[in-house]
Design a protein around this motif. Structure first.
Motif, PDB file in Angstrom:
ATOM      1  N   ASP A  46      59.305  -5.387  28.307  1.00 58.61           N
ATOM      2  CA  ASP A  46      60.269  -4.491  28.966  1.00 58.61           C
ATOM      3  C   ASP A  46      59.636  -3.956  30.245  1.00 58.61           C
ATOM      4  OD1 ASP A  46      58.370  -3.083  27.560  1.00 58.61           O
ATOM      5  OD2 ASP A  46      59.749  -1.690  26.595  1.00 58.61           O
ATOM      6  N   GLU A  95      61.510  -5.412  19.230  1.00 55.90           N
ATOM      7  CA  GLU A  95      61.403  -6.865  19.344  1.00 55.90           C
ATOM      8  C   GLU A  95      61.712  -7.431  17.965  1.00 55.90           C
ATOM      9  OE1 GLU A  95      57.445  -7.499  21.050  1.00 55.90           O
ATOM     10  OE2 GLU A  95      58.413  -7.708  22.991  1.00 55.90           O
ATOM     11  N   ARG A  98      66.676  -5.485  24.248  1.00 60.14           N
ATOM     12  CA  ARG A  98      66.684  -6.934  24.476  1.00 60.14           C
ATOM     13  C   ARG A  98      68.023  -7.570  24.136  1.00 60.14           C
ATOM     14  NH1 ARG A  98      62.327  -8.965  26.143  1.00 60.14           N
ATOM     15  NH2 ARG A  98      62.722 -11.141  25.578  1.00 60.14           N
ATOM     16  N   GLY A 147      61.302  -8.946  30.528  1.00 55.84           N
ATOM     17  CA  GLY A 147      62.001  -7.670  30.520  1.00 55.84           C
ATOM     18  C   GLY A 147      61.984  -6.915  31.832  1.00 55.84           C
ATOM     19  N   SER A 167      67.255  -6.363  32.324  1.00 49.48           N
ATOM     20  CA  SER A 167      67.826  -6.186  30.985  1.00 49.48           C
ATOM     21  C   SER A 167      69.130  -6.964  30.855  1.00 49.48           C
ATOM     22  CB  SER A 167      68.092  -4.705  30.709  1.00 49.48           C
ATOM     23  OG  SER A 167      69.250  -4.251  31.400  1.00 49.48           O
ATOM     24  N   ASP A 193      60.649 -17.583  25.343  1.00 49.93           N
ATOM     25  CA  ASP A 193      61.195 -16.544  24.477  1.00 49.93           C
ATOM     26  C   ASP A 193      61.411 -17.194  23.121  1.00 49.93           C
ATOM     27  OD1 ASP A 193      63.024 -13.852  24.242  1.00 49.93           O
ATOM     28  OD2 ASP A 193      63.987 -15.537  23.233  1.00 49.93           O
TER      29      ASP A 193
END
Length: 481
Positions: free
Chosen positions: A16, A109, A138, A256, A259, A388
């Motif tokens: 983030d 997360e 997220r 991040g 967003s 990711d």
């Protein structure tokens, strides 16, 4: 419980890396008690998750920018490094005590390793009379919220999306602003952490800053530029790898510095507030944002996917081939299938791959070479700057016909047909496979023998037929069982 009077809040930053629309940071700053930010580099997570050197350097560059941006708001950023995830609870608690922080704030997360890490930290803080608070950033809708009529999680994207839009429409879609400037007297910390250079000492890094500049300003600039025009042609051009027709925001979403809510509000603004009508380009891109949410939900609702297992359990019995040389040729982009080779070399050169090509190369590995999808999944994570877990695992299981919403096993992309359709003049191929630069457009997708370029390593039709037969046997055995 410790007194909160005149005490600060510790904000644990992970993926983030931004000041704007950061719920944990924003809410901590609003408390008005002073904020200390911390980032923890875990060597074990880097190794276990095959984190790409380009992604690690991207994080490093973002942290440098974050230190500057946070300092302007009197928020120090402490850097810590641990060998194992099990050290994190103690390190964070020690820091909170040393800096007089009564609470820990962090954004959630969702993959299993991360969930277990965060639970361990939360329990440790609770056991030592410290507050903690978890926020969601997220995803637009947190995992567990989107359910079917029986209260069960969705395994099919189309149904998930329909329900997701119904629920998301009701949310106040206004991103948080910048965190409040903190009292200057609270902007200093003891000598608790380490320098940025020390944090990454001995870590393998790959500098792709020329292609991927770091920082939320860069991310917001790319978002604004995309939403200002290209997004309207997204549906018609998104599958053309030679065109600059995608947002290229995935690396920024992955770390991040941008967003999902910022992306969604920009898309809605470009479409006059409409979610699933109006510009087909915008609504198609919104669907991609929903896909990101979907795969994050899957990691929580079906944690088996976080354990190197297929969601469709019976597919674990599929007879994958163990052929290291074939796998290495695929990794190097030396398969003799031009579009596959161009895509794999794009990954090596740029740390990124066009989404249509990700599906093509994944199906080629799993359906034509019949090599285990988990090897491809891990290779991607070791190379992708936008790596990711949720999105990568979801994409690989879709291509291998082992996961949620999986492509039917008999739907197998023909890479030559895909190449002819989406790179008709061979521009993308010529860019990344210079050996074929002089081959005619008519022959570029299935070239004649060319010095320095390999012949196709597999017969596409025969391998497709063999894979379908094996899946049929597998599904037949499963239904009998």
């Amino acid at each position: 419980m410790v007194s909160s009077e005149n005490q600060r809040i510790l904000v644990w930053l992970r993926n983030d890396m931004r000041l704007r629309d950061n719920p944990a940071l924003y809410n901590a700053a609003e408390a008005g008690e002073g904020v200390v930010a911390v980032y923890v580099l875990c060597e074990d997570f880097i190794e276990r998750h095959s984190t790409a050197p380009s992604r690690l350097d991207f994080i490093r560059r973002h942290l440098r920018q974050m230190q500057t941006d946070l300092a302007e708001r009197n928020i120090p950023l402490v850097l810590l490094r641990v060998r194992r995830a099990g050290e994190i609870p103690h390190q964070l608690l020690s820091l909170s005590r040393r800096e007089g922080c009564h609470s820990l704030y962090f954004n959630a997360e969702y993959p299993l390793d991360e969930l277990n890490r965060d639970r361990a930290v939360a329990e440790y803080f609770h056991d030592h009379d410290r507050h903690y608070k978890r926020f969601h950033d997220r995803v637009i809708l947190p995992p567990g919220k989107v359910r079917n009529g029986q209260g069960e999680p969705y395994q099919v994207f189309t149904a998930f999306k329909r329900r997701w839009i119904q629920m998301a429409r009701e949310l106040p879609m206004v991103p948080h602003g910048l965190p409040a400037v903190q009292p200057k007297a609270l902007g200093q910390v003891s000598d608790a952490g380490m320098t940025l250079d020390s944090l990454f000492r001995g870590v393998h890094l790959k500098d792709l800053s020329a292609l991927w500049p770091a920082g939320e300003e860069e991310a917001l600039s790319r978002l604004a530029e995309f939403a200002d025009g290209p997004i309207r042609d997204y549906k018609s051009k998104r599958d053309l790898p030679a065109e600059a027709a995608t947002s290229t925001l995935s690396p920024y979403l992955a770390v991040g510095s941008l967003s999902p809510r910022q992306c969604l509000t920009a898309a809605l603004s470009a479409n006059e507030g409409r979610w699933d009508e109006g510009s087909e380009g915008v609504t198609t891109w919104i669907s991609e944002l929903v896909w990101r949410d979907f795969y994050q939900h899957v990691t929580v609702d079906f944690p088996v996917v976080c354990k190197h297992k297929p969601l469709q359990g019976h597919t674990d019995a599929f007879p994958w081939r163990d052929d290291e040389e074939d796998f290495n040729r695929w990794r190097r982009g030396e398969t003799g299938i031009p579009i596959v080779d161009a895509a794999m070399r794009q990954l090596l050169d740029t740390g990124w791959m066009h989404n249509r090509l990700r599906m093509i190369v994944a199906m080629f590995l799993t359906k034509n070479l019949r090599i285990d999808w988990r090897l491809g999944e891990r290779w991607f994570m070791s190379q992708l700057i936008d790596g990711d877990f949720a999105a990568n695992n979801g994409g690989w299981q879709w291509s291998a016909s082992t996961g949620t919403d999986a492509a039917p096993y008999f739907r197998i992309f023909n890479p030559v047909t895909q190449s002819e359709r989406f790179d008709p003049d061979g521009r993308f191929i010529r860019k990344y496979v210079p050996e074929l630069a002089r081959v005619s457009t008519r022959q570029i997708h299935q070239p004649p023998p060319v010095p320095g370029y390999p012949a196709p390593m597999v017969d596409l039709k025969a391998s497709r037929k063999e894979t379908i037969a094996l899946f049929q046997q597998l599904n037949g055995s499963s239904s009998k069982g």
